[in-house]
Design a protein around this motif. Structure first.
Motif, PDB file in Angstrom:
ATOM      1  N   ALA A 148       0.836  -1.198   0.000  1.00 14.60           N
ATOM      2  CA  ALA A 148       0.000   0.000   0.000  1.00 14.60           C
ATOM      3  C   ALA A 148       0.876   1.255   0.000  1.00 14.60           C
ATOM      4  CB  ALA A 148      -0.906   0.011   1.227  1.00 14.60           C
ATOM      5  N   VAL A 149       0.432   2.270  -0.736  1.00 20.83           N
ATOM      6  CA  VAL A 149       1.152   3.537  -0.811  1.00 20.83           C
ATOM      7  C   VAL A 149       0.161   4.678  -0.667  1.00 20.83           C
ATOM      8  CG1 VAL A 149       2.648   5.025  -2.195  1.00 20.83           C
ATOM      9  CG2 VAL A 149       2.872   2.535  -2.356  1.00 20.83           C
ATOM     10  N   LEU A 150       0.492   5.640   0.204  1.00 21.17           N
ATOM     11  CA  LEU A 150      -0.292   6.863   0.357  1.00 21.17           C
ATOM     12  C   LEU A 150       0.506   8.044  -0.167  1.00 21.17           C
ATOM     13  CD1 LEU A 150      -1.747   6.436   3.974  1.00 21.17           C
ATOM     14  CD2 LEU A 150      -2.864   5.950   1.791  1.00 21.17           C
ATOM     15  N   ALA A 151      -0.153   8.942  -0.891  1.00 21.10           N
ATOM     16  CA  ALA A 151       0.484  10.132  -1.433  1.00 21.10           C
ATOM     17  C   ALA A 151      -0.050  11.358  -0.685  1.00 21.10           C
ATOM     18  CB  ALA A 151       0.205  10.266  -2.921  1.00 21.10           C
ATOM     19  N   VAL A 152       0.836  12.111  -0.048  1.00 21.09           N
ATOM     20  CA  VAL A 152       0.455  13.292   0.742  1.00 21.09           C
ATOM     21  C   VAL A 152       0.118  14.454  -0.189  1.00 21.09           C
ATOM     22  CG1 VAL A 152       1.285  14.995   2.417  1.00 21.09           C
ATOM     23  CG2 VAL A 152       1.843  12.571   2.707  1.00 21.09           C
ATOM     24  N   THR A 153      -0.973  15.150   0.116  1.00 22.20           N
ATOM     25  CA  THR A 153      -1.407  16.261  -0.728  1.00 22.20           C
ATOM     26  C   THR A 153      -1.397  17.618  -0.036  1.00 22.20           C
ATOM     27  OG1 THR A 153      -3.726  15.816  -0.175  1.00 22.20           O
ATOM     28  CG2 THR A 153      -2.853  14.812  -2.189  1.00 22.20           C
ATOM     29  N   ASP A 154      -1.575  17.668   1.293  1.00 21.80           N
ATOM     30  CA  ASP A 154      -1.684  18.981   1.931  1.00 21.80           C
ATOM     31  C   ASP A 154      -1.656  18.848   3.448  1.00 21.80           C
ATOM     32  OD1 ASP A 154      -1.946  21.724   2.055  1.00 21.80           O
ATOM     33  OD2 ASP A 154      -3.913  21.799   1.096  1.00 21.80           O
ATOM     34  N   GLN A 155      -1.398  19.976   4.128  1.00 20.92           N
ATOM     35  CA  GLN A 155      -1.608  20.023   5.569  1.00 20.92           C
ATOM     36  C   GLN A 155      -3.102  19.993   5.844  1.00 20.92           C
ATOM     37  OE1 GLN A 155       0.253  23.456   7.418  1.00 20.92           O
ATOM     38  NE2 GLN A 155       2.143  22.329   7.794  1.00 20.92           N
ATOM     39  N   ASN A 156      -3.484  19.498   7.008  1.00 15.10           N
ATOM     40  CA  ASN A 156      -4.883  19.460   7.418  1.00 15.10           C
ATOM     41  C   ASN A 156      -5.103  20.575   8.430  1.00 15.10           C
ATOM     42  OD1 ASN A 156      -7.505  18.600   7.535  1.00 15.10           O
ATOM     43  ND2 ASN A 156      -7.080  16.722   8.656  1.00 15.10           N
ATOM     44  N   ALA A 157      -5.855  21.581   8.053  1.00 11.58           N
ATOM     45  CA  ALA A 157      -6.067  22.726   8.936  1.00 11.58           C
ATOM     46  C   ALA A 157      -7.004  22.366  10.087  1.00 11.58           C
ATOM     47  CB  ALA A 157      -6.644  23.893   8.143  1.00 11.58           C
ATOM     48  N   PRO A 158      -6.707  22.828  11.312  1.00  8.05           N
ATOM     49  CA  PRO A 158      -7.590  22.546  12.454  1.00  8.05           C
ATOM     50  C   PRO A 158      -8.868  23.359  12.364  1.00  8.05           C
ATOM     51  CG  PRO A 158      -5.820  24.013  13.114  1.00  8.05           C
ATOM     52  CD  PRO A 158      -5.512  23.599  11.696  1.00  8.05           C
ATOM     53  N   CYS A 159      -9.924  22.860  13.001  1.00  7.32           N
ATOM     54  CA  CYS A 159     -11.207  23.558  12.968  1.00  7.32           C
ATOM     55  C   CYS A 159     -11.942  23.362  14.293  1.00  7.32           C
ATOM     56  CB  CYS A 159     -12.073  23.040  11.817  1.00  7.32           C
ATOM     57  SG  CYS A 159     -12.528  21.296  11.979  1.00  7.32           S
ATOM     58  N   ARG A 160     -13.016  24.133  14.477  1.00 13.73           N
ATOM     59  CA  ARG A 160     -13.782  24.053  15.725  1.00 13.73           C
ATOM     60  C   ARG A 160     -14.517  22.726  15.876  1.00 13.73           C
ATOM     61  NH1 ARG A 160     -16.644  29.969  16.739  1.00 13.73           N
ATOM     62  NH2 ARG A 160     -14.717  31.219  16.786  1.00 13.73           N
ATOM     63  N   ILE A 161     -14.841  22.084  14.741  1.00 13.94           N
ATOM     64  CA  ILE A 161     -15.552  20.798  14.819  1.00 13.94           C
ATOM     65  C   ILE A 161     -14.674  19.777  15.536  1.00 13.94           C
ATOM     66  CG2 ILE A 161     -16.526  18.903  13.489  1.00 13.94           C
ATOM     67  CD1 ILE A 161     -17.238  20.952  11.325  1.00 13.94           C
ATOM     68  N   ALA A 162     -13.390  19.717  15.141  1.00  9.32           N
ATOM     69  CA  ALA A 162     -12.471  18.801  15.818  1.00  9.32           C
ATOM     70  C   ALA A 162     -12.284  19.213  17.270  1.00  9.32           C
ATOM     71  CB  ALA A 162     -11.134  18.778  15.090  1.00  9.32           C
TER      72      ALA A 162
END
Length: 203
Positions: free
Chosen positions: A133-147
């Motif tokens: 299996a291989v995962l390709a990174v695309t972007d940072q994940n911005a934090p939000c109020r939902i999390a």
């Protein structure tokens, strides 16, 4: 990622490709509309992502992260997998003044360890797992109020934490990726990281 930059073109600094290793600390499946994930010992990956996960699919609706598209328009899904690191979760917890932040509270599919400053792994980085299996990174994940609200919900007596979460987790929320090659990921296994050549183009 401290390799010395090499300059091959005047005015452009190019950092050579590098390799690292990490370990799978935890795995999770986020079903339905709720952000919270269920911990699993094994994840099956297809080209559409994780079967049953709310972020699976070849396409996704455009949202606030991509304001150059009309909201709700179908676009390529480069956010099939959410990845965080144990080291950065500890920093987020310290910033919030709490004991811990569990990855499933953030809906993380994959939690890694052994990779400092993981959220700064650049786009195009690939994670290679023993199954193929291989995962390709695309972007940072911005934090939000939902999390942040989910973290607060799991820590009774932590009122107001949801409002502080985005600042406390800025550039520590991990990255998102898509499945480049299907396979299985198991908790506890090691994987390799291949970071492509990096440069800054100023136009």
């Amino acid at each position: 990622m401290s390799e010395q930059a090499q300059c091959t073109i005047p005015g452009i600094a190019i950092v050579p490709a590098i390799k690292r290793r990490g370990r799978v600390a935890a795995l999770g499946l986020a079903e339905g509309e709720a952000i919270k994930a269920e911990r699993l010992s094994v994840l099956e990956l297809t080209h559409e992502g994780i079967p049953g996960d709310r972020h699976a699919g070849f396409l996704r609706p455009a949202d606030v992260r991509v304001p150059w598209f009309k909201r709700g328009e179908a676009i390529q899904n480069e956010r099939q997998i959410s990845i965080v690191s144990m080291e950065e979760l500890a920093v987020i917890a310290a910033n919030l003044g709490i004991e811990r932040v569990e990855p499933e509270w953030l809906g993380a599919n994959l939690t890694v360890e052994g990779l400092p400053d993981f959220s700064f792994i650049p786009r195009g980085t690939r994670l290679f797992f023993p199954s193929g299996a291989v995962l390709a990174v695309t972007d940072q994940n911005a934090p939000c109020r939902i999390a942040g609200a989910e973290v607060e919900r799991n820590l009774p007596g932590s009122d107001g934490l949801a409002l502080r979460f985005a600042a406390a987790a800025k550039r520590l929320r991990g990255v998102v990726a898509y499945v480049d090659r299907p396979g299985i990921i198991a908790a506890g296994e090691e994987f390799s990281v291949r970071v492509p050549e990096q440069w800054v183009w100023r136009g």
